[in-house]
Write an enzyme that holds these catalytic residues in place. Structure first.
Site, PDB file in Angstrom:
ATOM      1  CG  ASP A 130      -1.938  -1.130   1.182  1.00 54.54           C
ATOM      2  OD1 ASP A 130      -2.210  -1.636   0.075  1.00 54.54           O
ATOM      3  OD2 ASP A 130      -2.440  -1.514   2.253  1.00 54.54           O
TER       4      ASP A 130
ATOM      5  NE  ARG B 196      -2.691   2.981 -23.399  1.00 55.42           N
ATOM      6  CZ  ARG B 196      -1.952   2.956 -22.306  1.00 55.42           C
ATOM      7  NH1 ARG B 196      -1.099   1.972 -22.121  1.00 55.42           N
ATOM      8  NH2 ARG B 196      -2.043   3.899 -21.413  1.00 55.42           N
TER       9      ARG B 196
END
Ligand code: ADP
Ligand code: F6P
Length: 320
Positions: free
Chosen positions: A128, A155
């Site tokens: 994190d 993508r």
């Protein structure tokens, strides 16, 4: 004088935890200390499950993700009696100090044990990157690489189908993984706890990208816990020229072989943890700041405000 130390991994695992265990073990053994590996974090400590570590116990783990010691969450560890039982197990085995590899929750546990007489040092092991006492946490770089690899693939297919990919990444309440992924992948938008979420703004921007910029695809990176990505994908299909698709990267972000950057970080931090314990210091955590390995009191790290990412958000906007 410290003679026997324990090492444990706690909370969500992170790539590079093994490199940290290896570093702590090897540096300690090379300094004549005995080392015990405690299984499954504070849970294993409560149950007295541990093994004596030899040099060979940490052979061939540097490149492996996860943690050979296992990790767990033990909410009851906040209770005094549970902590006292853990201390009994440590004393029974003659362990006088502990290295705790985990996130801020694990740090709180380490601080509690230190206050009760067992010197503990915290190492920031979490994908994190949400520990204020360190520019980077062990595992963040590997998780970022995983996110980037996944988004690059998304993508390709998004362009073929005039799609908008909404990609949810982890980070708990910290937007770093999302922001760094968004910058590294050239995403069209990023939504994090720091940016906040405004649905109308997202839809409007996507319509602009479709109608005015004629983009073949759009990528929106979303930090977990900021909005429902499936619902957002449906809204996008209904209200823009893109078809929306949500991808939740999930726990794939927590696995994989640690990057060299994480192996280096973990190795350097493990060494520092042992040095601190040999100096009789407890209740500190190790960090990296401006590429220097540092340490500071856990209490201070927990209280510090999170690092500002204003400049990076500005960069993200300016790169568009
Ligand atoms: P992380 O260490 O990754 O932040 P958690 O927040 O789940 O993960 O914490 C890991 C463990 O640390 C918890 O399961 C618990 O055993 C211990 N812990 C968390 N908060 C505290 C606290 N306030 N006091 C003592 N121990 C804690
Ligand atoms: O702290 C690491 C982390 O992966 C967070 O990013 C995420 O919110 C949480 O742990 C997920 O926890 P679990 O593995 O228990 O689902």
């Amino acid at each position: 004088m410290v003679r026997k130390i324990g090492v444990l991994t706690s909370g969500g695992d992170a790539p590079g935890m093994n490199a940290a265990i290896r570093s702590v073990t090897r540096v300690a053994l090379n300094n004549g200390l005995e080392v015990y590996g405690i299984y499954d974090g504070y849970k294993g400590l409560l149950e007295g499950r541990m093994m004596k570590m030899e040099r060979s116990s940490v052979s061939d783990i540097l490149s492996r993700g996860g943690t050979i010691l296992g990790s767990a969450r033990l909410p009851e560890f906040k209770e005094d009696e549970i902590q006292d039982k853990c201390i009994e197990h440590l004393k029974e085995n003659g362990i006088d100090a502990l290295v705790v590899i985990g996130g801020d929750g694990s740090y709180r546990g380490a601080l509690a044990l230190t206050k009760k007489g067992i010197n503990c040092i915290g190492l920031p092991g979490t994908i994190d990157n949400d520990i204020s006492g360190s520019d980077l946490t062990i595992g963040f770089d590997t998780a970022l690489n995983t996110c980037v690899e996944c988004v690059d693939k998304l993508r390709d297919t998004s362009s073929s189908h005039h799609r908008c990919s909404i990609v949810e990444v982890m980070g708990n309440h910290c937007g770093d993984l999302a922001l760094y992924t968004a910058i590294s992948c050239g995403a069209e938008m990023v939504i994090t706890p720091e940016t906040g979420y405004d649905e109308l703004e997202v839809l409007e921007k996507l319509r602009y990208l479709d109608n005015a910029v004629h983009k073949s695809h759009a990528i929106v990176i979303v930090s977990e816990k900021t909005t429902d990505v499936q619902a957002l994908a449906s809204k996008i299909s209904q209200n823009t020229g893109f078809s929306g698709r949500a991808t939740v990267l999930g726990h794939i972000q927590r696995g994989g072989s640690p990057t060299p950057a994480d192996r280096m970080l973990a190795s350097r931090m493990g060494e520092k943890a042992v040095d601190l314990l040999m100096d009789g210091i407890g209740g500190h955590c190790v960090g990296i700041m401006e590429n220097e390995i540092i340490s500071l009191p856990i209490a201070e790290a927990l209280e510090r405000p999170r690092k500002s990412r204003k400049k990076l958000y500005r960069l993200f906007d300016r790169l568009y």
